[in-house]
Scaffold this motif. Structure first.
Motif, PDB file in Angstrom:
ATOM      1  N   THR A 218       0.783  -1.253   0.000  1.00 15.44           N
ATOM      2  CA  THR A 218       0.000   0.000   0.000  1.00 15.44           C
ATOM      3  C   THR A 218       0.807   1.292   0.000  1.00 15.44           C
ATOM      4  OG1 THR A 218      -0.147   0.224   2.427  1.00 15.44           O
ATOM      5  CG2 THR A 218      -1.792  -1.189   1.374  1.00 15.44           C
ATOM      6  N   SER A 219       2.118   1.234   0.269  1.00 14.57           N
ATOM      7  CA  SER A 219       2.837   2.504   0.409  1.00 14.57           C
ATOM      8  C   SER A 219       3.296   3.032  -0.946  1.00 14.57           C
ATOM      9  CB  SER A 219       4.066   2.319   1.308  1.00 14.57           C
ATOM     10  OG  SER A 219       4.804   3.515   1.337  1.00 14.57           O
ATOM     11  N   PRO A 220       2.872   4.241  -1.315  1.00 17.54           N
ATOM     12  CA  PRO A 220       3.323   4.808  -2.595  1.00 17.54           C
ATOM     13  C   PRO A 220       4.818   5.131  -2.589  1.00 17.54           C
ATOM     14  CG  PRO A 220       1.959   6.397  -1.385  1.00 17.54           C
ATOM     15  CD  PRO A 220       1.894   5.101  -0.622  1.00 17.54           C
ATOM     16  N   LEU A 221       5.434   5.170  -1.398  1.00 16.51           N
ATOM     17  CA  LEU A 221       6.867   5.507  -1.324  1.00 16.51           C
ATOM     18  C   LEU A 221       7.759   4.270  -1.435  1.00 16.51           C
ATOM     19  CD1 LEU A 221       6.992   8.130   1.602  1.00 16.51           C
ATOM     20  CD2 LEU A 221       6.367   8.435  -0.806  1.00 16.51           C
ATOM     21  N   ALA A 226      13.108   1.378  -2.244  1.00 14.19           N
ATOM     22  CA  ALA A 226      13.819   0.166  -2.697  1.00 14.19           C
ATOM     23  C   ALA A 226      14.913   0.540  -3.703  1.00 14.19           C
ATOM     24  CB  ALA A 226      12.827  -0.827  -3.305  1.00 14.19           C
ATOM     25  N   ASP A 227      14.601   1.469  -4.625  1.00 14.62           N
ATOM     26  CA  ASP A 227      15.620   1.903  -5.587  1.00 14.62           C
ATOM     27  C   ASP A 227      16.789   2.578  -4.876  1.00 14.62           C
ATOM     28  OD1 ASP A 227      14.112   0.952  -7.646  1.00 14.62           O
ATOM     29  OD2 ASP A 227      13.249   2.900  -8.201  1.00 14.62           O
ATOM     30  N   SER A 228      16.469   3.469  -3.917  1.00 16.92           N
ATOM     31  CA  SER A 228      17.574   4.181  -3.263  1.00 16.92           C
ATOM     32  C   SER A 228      18.347   3.230  -2.343  1.00 16.92           C
ATOM     33  CB  SER A 228      17.083   5.422  -2.514  1.00 16.92           C
ATOM     34  OG  SER A 228      16.211   5.040  -1.491  1.00 16.92           O
ATOM     35  N   SER A 229      17.681   2.198  -1.832  1.00 17.72           N
ATOM     36  CA  SER A 229      18.372   1.249  -0.968  1.00 17.72           C
ATOM     37  C   SER A 229      19.426   0.459  -1.767  1.00 17.72           C
ATOM     38  CB  SER A 229      17.353   0.306  -0.325  1.00 17.72           C
ATOM     39  OG  SER A 229      17.947  -0.364   0.751  1.00 17.72           O
ATOM     40  N   ARG A 230      19.107   0.179  -3.011  1.00 15.67           N
ATOM     41  CA  ARG A 230      20.099  -0.531  -3.858  1.00 15.67           C
ATOM     42  C   ARG A 230      21.348   0.341  -4.019  1.00 15.67           C
ATOM     43  NH1 ARG A 230      15.031  -1.696  -6.661  1.00 15.67           N
ATOM     44  NH2 ARG A 230      14.446  -3.755  -5.901  1.00 15.67           N
ATOM     45  N   ASN A 255      19.185   5.370   5.197  1.00 12.35           N
ATOM     46  CA  ASN A 255      18.468   4.169   4.766  1.00 12.35           C
ATOM     47  C   ASN A 255      17.342   3.823   5.755  1.00 12.35           C
ATOM     48  OD1 ASN A 255      18.323   0.911   4.663  1.00 12.35           O
ATOM     49  ND2 ASN A 255      18.794   1.768   2.654  1.00 12.35           N
ATOM     50  N   ALA A 256      17.634   3.970   7.046  1.00 13.07           N
ATOM     51  CA  ALA A 256      16.623   3.658   8.083  1.00 13.07           C
ATOM     52  C   ALA A 256      15.492   4.686   8.064  1.00 13.07           C
ATOM     53  CB  ALA A 256      17.290   3.621   9.452  1.00 13.07           C
ATOM     54  N   PHE A 257      15.849   5.971   7.965  1.00 11.44           N
ATOM     55  CA  PHE A 257      14.791   6.990   7.905  1.00 11.44           C
ATOM     56  C   PHE A 257      13.893   6.753   6.694  1.00 11.44           C
ATOM     57  CE2 PHE A 257      17.359   9.953  10.705  1.00 11.44           C
ATOM     58  CZ  PHE A 257      16.411  10.026  11.709  1.00 11.44           C
ATOM     59  N   GLY A 258      14.506   6.380   5.584  1.00  7.28           N
ATOM     60  CA  GLY A 258      13.711   6.115   4.372  1.00  7.28           C
ATOM     61  C   GLY A 258      12.758   4.945   4.585  1.00  7.28           C
ATOM     62  N   MET A 259      13.250   3.893   5.250  1.00 14.16           N
ATOM     63  CA  MET A 259      12.378   2.746   5.519  1.00 14.16           C
ATOM     64  C   MET A 259      11.184   3.166   6.374  1.00 14.16           C
ATOM     65  SD  MET A 259      13.225  -0.809   7.537  1.00 14.16           S
ATOM     66  CE  MET A 259      13.273  -0.074   9.174  1.00 14.16           C
ATOM     67  N   HIS A 260      11.446   3.970   7.408  1.00 13.77           N
ATOM     68  CA  HIS A 260      10.326   4.398   8.258  1.00 13.77           C
ATOM     69  C   HIS A 260       9.371   5.310   7.494  1.00 13.77           C
ATOM     70  CE1 HIS A 260      11.173   2.452  12.087  1.00 13.77           C
ATOM     71  NE2 HIS A 260      12.430   2.462  11.660  1.00 13.77           N
ATOM     72  N   ALA A 296      22.224   7.162  13.827  1.00 11.87           N
ATOM     73  CA  ALA A 296      21.117   6.345  14.339  1.00 11.87           C
ATOM     74  C   ALA A 296      20.575   5.389  13.287  1.00 11.87           C
ATOM     75  CB  ALA A 296      19.992   7.266  14.802  1.00 11.87           C
ATOM     76  N   THR A 297      20.125   4.236  13.753  1.00 13.72           N
ATOM     77  CA  THR A 297      19.315   3.362  12.902  1.00 13.72           C
ATOM     78  C   THR A 297      18.214   2.757  13.788  1.00 13.72           C
ATOM     79  OG1 THR A 297      19.281   1.536  11.322  1.00 13.72           O
ATOM     80  CG2 THR A 297      20.824   1.314  13.149  1.00 13.72           C
ATOM     81  N   MET A 298      17.034   2.549  13.194  1.00 11.86           N
ATOM     82  CA  MET A 298      15.884   2.021  13.939  1.00 11.86           C
ATOM     83  C   MET A 298      15.227   0.921  13.106  1.00 11.86           C
ATOM     84  SD  MET A 298      16.146   5.465  13.859  1.00 11.86           S
ATOM     85  CE  MET A 298      14.851   5.958  12.754  1.00 11.86           C
ATOM     86  N   ASP A 299      14.759  -0.099  13.809  1.00 11.97           N
ATOM     87  CA  ASP A 299      14.100  -1.206  13.110  1.00 11.97           C
ATOM     88  C   ASP A 299      12.602  -1.155  13.380  1.00 11.97           C
ATOM     89  OD1 ASP A 299      16.348  -2.668  11.735  1.00 11.97           O
ATOM     90  OD2 ASP A 299      17.147  -2.256  13.722  1.00 11.97           O
ATOM     91  N   ALA A 300      11.962  -2.305  13.355  1.00 12.38           N
ATOM     92  CA  ALA A 300      10.513  -2.311  13.516  1.00 12.38           C
ATOM     93  C   ALA A 300      10.163  -2.264  14.994  1.00 12.38           C
ATOM     94  CB  ALA A 300       9.937  -3.553  12.845  1.00 12.38           C
TER      95      ALA A 300
END
Ligand SMILES: Nc1ncnc2c1ncn2[C@@H]1O[C@H](COP(=O)(O)OP(=O)(O)OP(=O)(O)O)[C@@H](O)[C@H]1O
Ligand SMILES: C[C@@](O)(CCOP(=O)(O)OP(=O)(O)O)CC(=O)O
Length: 346
Positions: A218-221, A226-230, A255-260, A296-300
């Motif tokens: 469902t996330s439009p982002l 995923a592209d920037s993570s590569r 990368n973590a901020f983008g995931m959140h 910083a990095t954060m997970d789920a």
């Protein structure tokens, strides 16, 4: 670091067929795994890269019981129920199918990390179970096959098979199952630490599995992350090879901020970050302003992991304790891969 941590002990070297005990440590991703392309095979959409910790081990013991009708699973001293039980039994079914052996088992697992709090319990849990179950059922996987097997329990577990830093290849094409495994990454001597800032040790309301499914659906982002993570992964590998901790930290943090951000844009939104999380994120910025390289990095979950030089880690941990008096801070370095224990527990 590489030679010390790279290779897990091969199952046939310890334990006796029919029973085994294994230990594995959680790993924290610097480039995140967030999103599957195949739910059953646990195949990710992107590669990820992590550091296995030297704290918070999971110990898992397994004993086959010929003639028993069910698996008997004890989790942190109490009988396992619900989804946790179902996931362990499903994993044992896979091992039984591969071994051609129908025996049910008694499994006892103990986490020293809080379970379901975004501190990678599923990674240490399924890496330990994979090593112990492979041995008990008489499989003899090499490290790559062990990583593939652990992946079927929980994707991030594929990386906890290895110590130090590991990259999990997403794999492509028709051989996707075979191509999706983790392996050690060469790292220059950067003497890193992760300060684990525990602001809430309670279990999350939405599992990682469900949250990443919802994000992909469902996330439009999601596609742009995923592209920037590569691209982040390629830069991360260079930064690790060069031993540039500041660059490693900057890439991991974005990368973590983008995931959140992808989760916040899911419908309905998934938000793991709490006010205490933001307090720690503010602290990390202040530390940087004061000349301490900290990222910083954060997970789920709401807990923050702060990457810094080992020499600064005690100061960073103390600053976390001061900023979040109700919380806790633990200093972790790169830890060992999953391995079997002998009968004396060594
Ligand atoms: N020792 C263990 N053995 C087997 N399964 C485990 C173990 N520890 C945790 N798990 C499984 O992992 C689930 C928690 O995983 P989940 O991914 O939701 O949260 P987590 O602990 O924050 O891990 P992650 O950081 O990998 O997301 C538990 O509910 C259980 O199903
Ligand atoms: C945010 C993460 O920690 C997500 C971990 O997800 P899991 O490995 O727990 O998910 P499943 O494969 O569904 O079991 C990022 C990471 O560890 O790479």
């Amino acid at each position: 670091m590489r030679s010390e941590h790279a290779t897990p002990v091969r199952p046939r070297e310890q334990g006796t067929a029919g029973s085994a005990t294994a230990v594995a440590h959680p790993n924290i991703a610097l480039i995140k795994y967030w999103g599957k392309r195949d739910e059953r095979l646990v195949l990710p959409r992107t590669d990820s890269l992590s550091m296995t910790l030297d704290i918070f081990p999971t110990t898992t013991r397994i004993r086959l019981v010929p003639g028993a009708g069910n698996d008997d699973v004890t989790f942190n001293g109490v009988p396992a129920t619900g989804e946790a039980h179902r996931r362990i039994v499903a994993f044992l079914e896979l091992v039984r199918e591969r071994a051609g052996l129908a025996h049910r088992a008694v499994v006892e697992t103990e986490n020293t990390v809080p379970t379901g709090a975004g501190l990678a319990s599923s990674a240490s849990g399924f890496a330990a179970l994979a090593v112990a179950a492979a041995r008990a059922y008489g499989l003899d996987p090499d490290a790559t096959a062990l990583s593939r097997l652990a992946r079927r329990g929980s994707g991030s577990a594929s990386r906890s098979v290895f110590g130090g830093f590991a990259v999990w290849h997403a794999g492509t094409g028709t051989d996707a199952d075979l191509g999706s495994y983790a392996e050690p990454v060469s790292v220059a001597d950067i003497d890193p630490a992760l300060v684990i800032a525990v602001v809430n040790a309670g279990p999350k309301a939405v599992s990682s599995r469900e949250a990443m499914r919802r994000t992909v659906d469902t996330s439009p982002l999601y596609g742009s992350w995923a592209d920037s993570s590569r691209a982040d992964l390629a830069e991360m590998r260079t930064a690790l090879r060069l031993g540039d901790l500041e660059a490693v930290g900057e890439i991991a943090e974005r990368n973590a901020f983008g995931m959140h951000a992808t989760m916040l844009a899911a419908r309905p939104a998934v938000r793991y970050l709490s006010p205490a999380t933001l307090t720690v994120l503010d602290l990390v910025l202040r530390l940087r302003r004061d000349g301490v390289p900290a990222y910083a990095t954060m997970d789920a979950g709401p807990n923050v992991k702060v990457l810094c030089h080992r020499a600064d880690a005690d100061q960073v941990a103390e600053a976390v304790r001061h900023a979040v008096p109700d919380g806790a801070a633990y200093v972790a370095g790169p830890g060992p891969g999953a391995r079997l224990l002998d009968e004396a527990g060594r």
